[in-house]
Scaffold this active site. Structure first.
Site, short mmCIF file in Angstrom:
data_model
loop_
_atom_site.label_atom_id
_atom_site.label_comp_id
_atom_site.label_asym_id
_atom_site.label_seq_id
_atom_site.Cartn_x
_atom_site.Cartn_y
_atom_site.Cartn_z
N LYS A 111 0.81 -1.09 -0.13
CA LYS A 111 -0.20 -0.08 0.05
C LYS A 111 0.86 1.39 0.00
O LYS A 111 0.49 2.14 -0.75
CB LYS A 111 -0.96 -0.02 1.39
N LYS A 190 -3.93 -9.88 -9.63
CA LYS A 190 -5.04 -10.33 -8.81
C LYS A 190 -6.26 -9.36 -8.81
O LYS A 190 -6.06 -8.17 -9.04
CB LYS A 190 -4.39 -10.11 -7.38
N LYS A 193 -10.45 -4.63 -5.77
CA LYS A 193 -11.11 -3.27 -5.81
C LYS A 193 -10.01 -2.19 -6.11
O LYS A 193 -10.51 -1.37 -6.64
CB LYS A 193 -11.90 -2.79 -4.40
P1 ADP Z 1 -9.96 -6.43 -2.47
O1 ADP Z 1 -8.48 -6.90 -2.75
O2 ADP Z 1 -10.70 -6.40 -3.53
O3 ADP Z 1 -9.87 -5.13 -1.54
P2 ADP Z 1 -10.51 -7.66 0.12
O4 ADP Z 1 -9.13 -7.44 0.55
O5 ADP Z 1 -11.64 -6.94 1.01
O6 ADP Z 1 -10.51 -7.39 -1.32
O7 ADP Z 1 -10.74 -9.20 0.39
C1 ADP Z 1 -11.84 -9.95 0.96
C2 ADP Z 1 -11.67 -11.29 0.93
O8 ADP Z 1 -11.66 -11.72 -0.36
C3 ADP Z 1 -10.40 -11.97 1.41
O9 ADP Z 1 -10.51 -12.96 2.03
C4 ADP Z 1 -9.57 -11.82 0.16
O10 ADP Z 1 -8.29 -12.66 0.49
C5 ADP Z 1 -10.54 -12.51 -0.69
N1 ADP Z 1 -10.03 -12.00 -2.03
C6 ADP Z 1 -9.94 -10.77 -2.48
N2 ADP Z 1 -9.57 -10.63 -3.82
C7 ADP Z 1 -9.20 -12.13 -4.21
C8 ADP Z 1 -8.62 -12.86 -5.37
N3 ADP Z 1 -8.37 -12.00 -6.43
N4 ADP Z 1 -8.67 -13.91 -5.52
C9 ADP Z 1 -8.89 -14.79 -4.22
N5 ADP Z 1 -9.39 -14.21 -3.18
C10 ADP Z 1 -9.78 -12.70 -3.02
#
Ligand code: ADP
Ligand code: TRP
Length: 323
Positions: A111, A190, A193
């Site tokens: 970040k 990956k 959001k």
């Molecule tokens: P983002 O990266 O979109 O902000 P979050 O950090 O809110 O997503 O993730 C919420 C949950 O979804 C976590 O358990 C995270 O590991 C899972 N997750 C998010 N993106 C992925 C992805 N591309 N593949 C697998 N799991 C994911």
């Protein structure tokens, strides 16, 4: 019964990476585990700076989780800030968290590398996450691979507390499905959001079409065979297929003549149909906002009971209960 806990940040529309990486496993657990599931709105404050957006996102994430099948009668479902005990535990765990341990966290370093101005909350993020998990004596935590290191920090803090003050916390295990560990976004990175490469679960059909058509593929000519294992369109489509259907798609890739645009059109249909019942349920819930708030209030009450029990013991052990 095994206690399973996980949380999701209300920091934007939920996407299929969230669903297949974490939400689906959580929902499946409600039949076989003591399931604890929450909306991590304190965590989301590290990226959402507008009050109304955070409030709206929190309700939206809750409605989405319920629409996808989370049943509040078979799980404890709440909003993180409705159980403020977690903040006191965060402070207590902070006193055991070495700076070096937190400085090594990839998520924090990534970040900062992306230009986000680091503040104390971003740095302390893993300690709050450890408190979420330990406060409820969780045995297992289903998450995507990106959260693996945060689970290691949690285990470290639990062990350190237990050694210092006596056996108190369950040392939790991360549950990461290797097959689904990292779901790619439209650009092949990956899906996240924060990268603007998501396929959202509850998007309208026009946007879904536009997003899927923008999935990046290689330039192999139509008449040549293609490599399914390096194709992010394949990685996305397989999520919606049964094993025999995956084998069939693989065979189409390996034979000449496959057009990526055909596969994209099929994927649009697959995603749209897969989430059809959930979309209907979401419309229903959006029309009854008071019922959603009642569900969250009742969930917080249940969660708070479990939290007070752990926190009471912790306060006694560290000497905060001095009387
Ligand atoms: P983002 O990266 O979109 O902000 P979050 O950090 O809110 O997503 O993730 C919420 C949950 O979804 C976590 O358990 C995270 O590991 C899972 N997750 C998010 N993106 C992925 C992805 N591309 N593949 C697998 N799991 C994911
Ligand atoms: N950090 C997690 C994420 O971004 C969300 C989260 C907060 C969480 N507290 C948690 C996940 C506790 C599991 C357990 O996805």
């Amino acid at each position: 019964m095994k206690r399973v806990l996980s949380g999701i940040q209300p920091s934007g529309a939920l996407h299929i990476g969230n669903y297949f990486g974490m939400m689906r496993q959580m929902i499946a657990y409600q039949d076989s585990a003591d399931l604890f599931c929450f909306i991590a709105n304190y965590h989301a404050m590290t990226s959402v700076e507008e009050g109304p957006a955070l409030a709206r996102g929190t309700v939206d994430a809750a409605v989405s989780f319920l629409s996808l099948g989370l049943d509040p009668d078979r799980a404890t479902f709440w909003v993180q800030s409705d159980v403020p005990e977690v903040q006191e535990l965060t402070w207590i765990l902070s006193t055991l968290a070495p700076m070096g341990l937190l400085e090594r966290c990839h998520s924090y370093k990534d970040k900062v590398a992306k230009g986000i101005a680091p503040n104390h909350a971003l740095f302390a993020y893993p300690v709050l996450m450890a408190a979420d998990i330990l406060l409820f004596q969780s045995n297992a935590v289903p998450v995507g691979k990106d959260q693996k290191q945060h689970l290691e920090v949690t285990r470290d803090l639990a062990q350190k507390f237990n050694l210092t003050f006596g056996e108190t916390f369950v040392v939790p295990e991360a549950e990461i499905d290797d097959e689904l560990a990292v779901i790619p976004g439209t650009d092949g990175q990956k899906m996240s959001k924060s990268y603007g490469n998501t396929i959202d679960i509850f998007t309208d059909r026009k946007t879904l079409k536009k997003t899927v058509m923008s999935v990046v593929t290689d330039a192999t000519p139509i008449e040549e065979p293609k490599n399914p294992d390096q194709c992010n369109l394949f990685a996305l489509y397989r999520l919606f297929l049964t094993p025999p259907q995956v084998a069939e798609l693989r065979a189409r890739y390996l034979a000449p003549g496959l057009k990526y645009s055909d596969v994209k059109k099929e994927l649009i249909e697959a995603i749209w149909n897969y989430f059809e019942p959930q979309r209907a349920r979401r419309e229903e819930l959006l029309a009854r906002p008071d019922d959603v708030l009642d569900i969250l209030r009742a969930g917080a009450e249940k969660a708070r009971e479990a939290a007070s029990e752990t926190l009471g013991e912790v306060r006694r052990k560290v000497g905060l209960a001095y009387w």
